[in-house]
Design an enzyme around this catalytic site. Structure first.
Site, PDB file in Angstrom:
ATOM      1  N   LYS A 233     151.089  61.714   1.853  1.00 55.04           N
ATOM      2  CA  LYS A 233     151.103  60.618   0.975  1.00 55.04           C
ATOM      3  C   LYS A 233     151.203  60.977  -0.416  1.00 55.04           C
ATOM      4  O   LYS A 233     151.615  59.996  -1.232  1.00 55.04           O
ATOM      5  CB  LYS A 233     149.886  59.687   1.271  1.00 55.04           C
TER       6      LYS A 233
ATOM      7  N   LYS B 260     158.933  61.091  13.039  1.00 58.55           N
ATOM      8  CA  LYS B 260     158.367  60.349  14.038  1.00 58.55           C
ATOM      9  C   LYS B 260     158.721  58.987  13.892  1.00 58.55           C
ATOM     10  O   LYS B 260     159.420  58.394  12.820  1.00 58.55           O
ATOM     11  CB  LYS B 260     156.917  60.519  14.265  1.00 58.55           C
TER      12      LYS B 260
ATOM     13  N   LYS C  41     156.383  52.622  11.475  1.00 62.75           N
ATOM     14  CA  LYS C  41     156.324  51.303  11.157  1.00 62.75           C
ATOM     15  C   LYS C  41     157.271  51.005   9.795  1.00 62.75           C
ATOM     16  O   LYS C  41     157.825  49.904   9.516  1.00 62.75           O
ATOM     17  CB  LYS C  41     154.859  50.669  10.954  1.00 62.75           C
TER      18      LYS C  41
HETATM   19  P1  TYM Z   1     149.299  53.980  13.496  1.00 67.21           P
HETATM   20  O1  TYM Z   1     148.818  52.412  13.218  1.00 67.21           O
HETATM   21  O2  TYM Z   1     150.050  54.565  12.589  1.00 67.21           O
HETATM   22  O3  TYM Z   1     149.635  54.064  14.910  1.00 67.21           O
HETATM   23  C1  TYM Z   1     149.069  53.429  16.141  1.00 67.21           C
HETATM   24  C2  TYM Z   1     149.103  54.206  17.299  1.00 67.21           C
HETATM   25  O4  TYM Z   1     150.540  54.706  17.622  1.00 67.21           O
HETATM   26  C3  TYM Z   1     150.587  55.917  17.796  1.00 67.21           C
HETATM   27  N1  TYM Z   1     152.124  56.345  17.247  1.00 67.21           N
HETATM   28  C4  TYM Z   1     152.833  57.029  17.883  1.00 67.21           C
HETATM   29  N2  TYM Z   1     152.849  57.604  19.036  1.00 67.21           N
HETATM   30  C5  TYM Z   1     153.828  58.251  19.444  1.00 67.21           C
HETATM   31  N3  TYM Z   1     155.094  58.625  18.520  1.00 67.21           N
HETATM   32  C6  TYM Z   1     155.154  57.795  17.326  1.00 67.21           C
HETATM   33  N4  TYM Z   1     156.442  57.960  16.682  1.00 67.21           N
HETATM   34  C7  TYM Z   1     154.012  57.144  17.150  1.00 67.21           C
HETATM   35  N5  TYM Z   1     153.608  56.272  15.977  1.00 67.21           N
HETATM   36  C8  TYM Z   1     152.393  55.937  16.080  1.00 67.21           C
HETATM   37  C9  TYM Z   1     149.655  56.584  16.791  1.00 67.21           C
HETATM   38  O5  TYM Z   1     149.148  57.994  17.323  1.00 67.21           O
HETATM   39  C10 TYM Z   1     148.313  55.432  17.096  1.00 67.21           C
HETATM   40  O6  TYM Z   1     147.563  55.960  18.214  1.00 67.21           O
HETATM   41  N6  TYM Z   1     144.926  55.826  11.710  1.00 67.21           N
HETATM   42  C11 TYM Z   1     145.596  55.177  13.081  1.00 67.21           C
HETATM   43  C12 TYM Z   1     144.652  53.918  13.293  1.00 67.21           C
HETATM   44  C13 TYM Z   1     143.580  54.148  13.364  1.00 67.21           C
HETATM   45  C14 TYM Z   1     142.765  54.728  14.352  1.00 67.21           C
HETATM   46  C15 TYM Z   1     141.269  54.467  14.309  1.00 67.21           C
HETATM   47  C16 TYM Z   1     143.334  55.404  15.691  1.00 67.21           C
HETATM   48  C17 TYM Z   1     142.476  53.638  12.371  1.00 67.21           C
HETATM   49  N7  TYM Z   1     141.312  53.783  12.695  1.00 67.21           N
HETATM   50  C18 TYM Z   1     140.578  55.006  15.054  1.00 67.21           C
HETATM   51  C19 TYM Z   1     142.370  55.735  16.692  1.00 67.21           C
HETATM   52  C20 TYM Z   1     140.910  55.414  16.338  1.00 67.21           C
HETATM   53  C21 TYM Z   1     146.860  54.868  12.433  1.00 67.21           C
HETATM   54  O7  TYM Z   1     147.453  54.563  11.523  1.00 67.21           O
HETATM   55  O8  TYM Z   1     147.790  54.548  13.435  1.00 67.21           O
END
Ligand code: TYM
Length: 332
Positions: A113, A195, A198
């Site tokens: 970032k 990867k 979003k």
């Molecule tokens: P986020 O919002 O980026 O993504 C949500 C979930 O989707 C998974 N993910 C993926 N898995 C496989 N391939 C991909 N290309 C891919 N892109 C996203 C992420 O691994 C995630 O499980 N920091 C976290 C959100 C969060 C969180 C938490 C998760 C905040 N607090 C507590 C678990 C527990 C995040 O930005 O995920």
């Protein structure tokens, strides 16, 4: 016997995509029967990039609707918005006292970032893993279904839990990444660059809101090459990604056909992509349609959020009381 506690969250920064679905939501749905589940929309985590206040609600409601449309049942799990549970930021504050600048600066997602947005290196971004640890520890969760990209954050959550336990008293369990077949998934972008995400590379990301034609168009443009030149060749990662997507959506016998064509060097990627596009469109269609319906019913989504917040706060308040006491914050 009491059920094991599970927590996971998704940031409300855009439309959900196949990475979110296969990396996280699919596991949520499978866990809801046999675990005590807390799943949430990480709207505080979305604030690091200063989104337009007018868009927040739509984004939160969309994530909520897409989770439900994917099969999550708000009666079986606590489904809530992070910002509806004030115990989370309180625990975040407490954990911040034992989170060190040096370790936070070393986190790869933070470094990324900083590289991408050098003019917006805010404290929320630096302490992102501490808030994430608070999300998990607030329910004293033991299992966290997430994609591969979140493994490092989970390791930090375990460190913060250990540190708290070591300093005060054994209180937080150490949360572990969870996935049904023991293998965390990473879905790559269709152009093979990083990867699926979003916020970047929308043309190479398949969203749960994409219509059939768009899905087909994106898949037909996915990166391939001239094909293998020797039998049983190692697959480049972008081809592996297409096979992974096919494995996740098509019938096993279809995947076998293309795999054996690959191994025999007579695969035609155009045919494979056409098949994958058909199967993927059929897979996403019911989720998209159900999510669109749900988003029209704001009253229902509000009710679900309220009910989820109540369940989450009931558990969170017990933890925060315990943590405060252990730290000596109980004066009367
Ligand atoms: P986020 O919002 O980026 O993504 C949500 C979930 O989707 C998974 N993910 C993926 N898995 C496989 N391939 C991909 N290309 C891919 N892109 C996203 C992420 O691994 C995630 O499980 N920091 C976290 C959100 C969060 C969180 C938490 C998760 C905040 N607090 C507590 C678990 C527990 C995040 O930005 O995920």
């Amino acid at each position: 016997m009491s059920k094991e506690i599970v927590v996971s969250g998704i940031r409300s920064t855009g439309h959900l995509h196949l990475g979110n679905y296969f990396g996280a939501i699919q596991n949520y749905v499978m866990m809801q029967e046999n675990y005590d589940c807390y799943f949430f929309v990480a709207d505080y985590h979305a604030l690091t990039t200063h989104p337009d206040p007018k868009e927040l609600k739509t984004n939160v409601f969309r994530v909520l609707a897409e989770n439900i449309a994917s099969g999550l049942d708000p009666e079986k799990v606590a489904l809530y918005a992070q910002s509806d549970v004030p115990e989370i930021p309180e625990l975040y504050l407490l954990l911040n006292m034992s989170a060190y600048k040096g370790e936070l600066e070393k986190v790869p997602t933070f470094k990324d970032k900083v590289r991408q947005h050098p003019d917006n290196v805010n404290a929320g971004l630096l302490t992102y893993p501490v808030l994430m640890a608070a999300d998990i520890l607030i329910h004293r969760a033991v299992k966290v279904p997430v994609g591969k990209d979140q493994e490092q954050h989970l390791e930090m959550a375990r460190n913060f839990a250990q540190r708290f336990n070591g300093r005060y008293s054994e209180f937080f369990p150490e949360p572990q990444v969870f996935r049904f077949n023991n293998d965390t998934v990473k879905i790559m972008s269709l152009d093979g660059n990083g990867k699926m995400s979003k916020s970047e590379n929308a043309n190479n990301t398949i969203f749960l809101s994409d219509d059939d034609d768009l899905i087909k168009k994106k898949i037909m443009k996915a990166k391939t090459d001239a094909g293998p030149t020797e039998p049983n060749a190692v697959m480049p990662d972008y081809i592996q990604n297409l096979f992974l997507l096919m494995h996740l959506t098509s019938k096993p016998e279809i995947v076998d056909i293309y795999r054996s064509q690959y191994n025999n060097c007579n695969i035609r990627y155009g045919d494979m992509k056409k098949q994958l596009a058909e199967d993927m469109a059929a897979f996403v269609r019911p989720i998209r349609e159900h999510a669109a319906e749900l988003q029209k019913d704001e009253a229902l989504l509000k009710k679900i959020l309220k009910q989820g917040a109540e369940k989450a706060r009931a558990s969170a308040s017990v933890t925060i009381d315990g943590a405060r006491k252990l730290m000596g914050i109980n004066y009367y």
